[in-house]
Write an enzyme that holds these catalytic residues in place. Structure first.
Site, PDB file in Angstrom:
ATOM      1  N   ASP A 165       0.867  -1.182   0.000  1.00 16.35           N
ATOM      2  CA  ASP A 165       0.000   0.000   0.000  1.00 16.35           C
ATOM      3  C   ASP A 165       0.900   1.227   0.000  1.00 16.35           C
ATOM      4  OD1 ASP A 165      -3.226   0.374   1.262  1.00 16.35           O
ATOM      5  OD2 ASP A 165      -1.931   2.114   0.908  1.00 16.35           O
TER       6      ASP A 165
ATOM      7  N   TYR B  31     -14.576   7.167 -13.321  1.00 18.12           N
ATOM      8  CA  TYR B  31     -14.327   6.124 -12.315  1.00 18.12           C
ATOM      9  C   TYR B  31     -14.809   4.767 -12.839  1.00 18.12           C
ATOM     10  CZ  TYR B  31     -15.069   3.176  -8.251  1.00 18.12           C
ATOM     11  OH  TYR B  31     -15.076   2.099  -7.400  1.00 18.12           O
TER      12      TYR B  31
ATOM     13  N   ALA C  93     -24.804  15.345  -9.070  1.00 10.46           N
ATOM     14  CA  ALA C  93     -24.582  14.954 -10.467  1.00 10.46           C
ATOM     15  C   ALA C  93     -24.082  13.514 -10.531  1.00 10.46           C
ATOM     16  CB  ALA C  93     -23.559  15.883 -11.107  1.00 10.46           C
TER      17      ALA C  93
END
Ligand code: UDP
Length: 329
Positions: A31, A141, A283
């Site tokens: 990570d 995304y 949105a």
């Protein structure tokens, strides 16, 4: 099995690390700690901190730790930000994943579990969502996650990579013992924000849209417990023994829960009132998203332990009430 958990210090990854240990596997965490928390990784779990772009180090790590399977949770996850800063998402969610995959092939590691999302479906034509429905993301995304799914299919054909892509619905909750939980900066998710409004850390909670074509006018989502998600990741291991396996699964409870129902559950579990302000729609929010997860139930014998919003919120509250500022900085 020796399992590399990329993003193992993040919300879902850290819960998966604990489930791996419980199931008798040996997790190793990689990570970069951009969003992850070192404290979320149990003591004794080998931990490495560098970026996936450092492909040479990834390959070395795969070899030195004798990794047999990689789980990849490391991604940015803010839909709105992906619209305003798409390159951040294309580089981190897509390019970085391609580096990881190339390092895996170089090291001969051919089993992969990928965190995908219901955002790959865009606005679904029918509900509940099944895996075979068309995928048409409405934001970068979702697009980056779909692009990786497609790359995985090609790698399965070309190189015999075996993979499972799990399309998560709304991950929520925290480990039952209260040891780890959800801590995002900034926090944009409904349940943690509702806790902050309940405890007074925030004055109020905005509800984004009350004029949707849903029973109470607010959006419907499918909240699924983070430990239930994690268990599916481990249940798929047997199926990844077959070279070239290309598997896609929705992971949700299948139960639509409205934003107002989430708020009521938080009020009930915390015993406190939330000041709710009705705000315009956000949105990119589809009115309703919920899963048909019967494929995972059938093929992986996946059983949901937390089927309802109240039991999920109760686990989240256990951690949140003990860690009101998260892991701390
Ligand atoms: N939401 C809301 N107020 C908030 C945050 C979220 O009304 O302060 C709504 C959001 O518009 C969506 C639902 O809660 O309808 C779940 O949003 P969240 O960001 O938790 O997850 P997402 O569905 O975007 O993955």
């Amino acid at each position: 099995m020796n399992v590399l958990v990329v993003g193992g210090a993040g919300y879902i990854g850290s819960h998966c690390v604990r489930q791996l240990i419980a199931a008798g596997h040996r997790p190793v965490v990689l990570d970069n700690l951009v969003y992850g928390h070192r404290a979320a990784v149990p003591a004794g779990v080998p931990f490495f901190k560098f970026d996936l772009g450092d492909e040479t180090s990834v390959e070395k790590l795969l070899r030195s730790e004798k990794i047999e399977l990689v789980m990849h949770f490391a991604a940015y996850c803010y839909v709105g930000e992906s619209v305003t800063d798409p390159l951040k998402y294309y580089f981190n969610n897509e390019v970085a994943t391609l580096h990881l995959l190339r390092a895996m092939l170089a090291a001969g590691v051919k089993r992969f579990v990928f965190s995908s999302t219901c955002a790959t479906y865009g606005t679904p034509a029918t509900l509940p969502i099944v895996e075979t429905m068309p995928q048409a993301p409405i934001n970068p995304y979702g697009q980056t996650k779909l692009d990786v799914e497609n790359a995985l299919k090609a790698l399965a054909l070309a190189h015999g990579l075996s993979f499972a892509a799990f399309r998560y619905f709304n991950a929520a909750g925290a480990s039952e013992d209260g040891a780890i939980g959800e801590d995002h900066t900034p926090e944009t998710h409904l349940i943690p924000l509702a806790f902050d409004a309940a405890t007074g850390r925030r004055a109020q909670l905005e509800i984004f849209g009350t004029d949707y074509p849903t029973p109470d006018g607010t959006c419907l989502r499918d909240y699924v417990h983070v430990d239930d998600l994690s268990r599916a990741h481990i249940a798929v291991f047997d199926r990844l023994a077959k070279p070239g396996a290309a598997l896609f699964y929705n992971l949700g409870t299948g139960r639509p829960t409205s934003n107002r129902e989430v708020i009521r559950a938080v009020e009930k579990v915390t015993g406190r009132k939330i000041k709710v302000v009705e705000a315009p729609r956000r949105a990119g929010d589809p009115a309703a998203l919920y899963a048909d997860s019967s494929k995972a139930q059938r093929e992986l014998s996946w059983k949901v332990k937390f089927p309802d919003i109240e039991s999920i919120v109760a686990t989240a509250w256990k951690w949140h009430s003990a860690h009101p500022t998260g892991y701390g900085k």
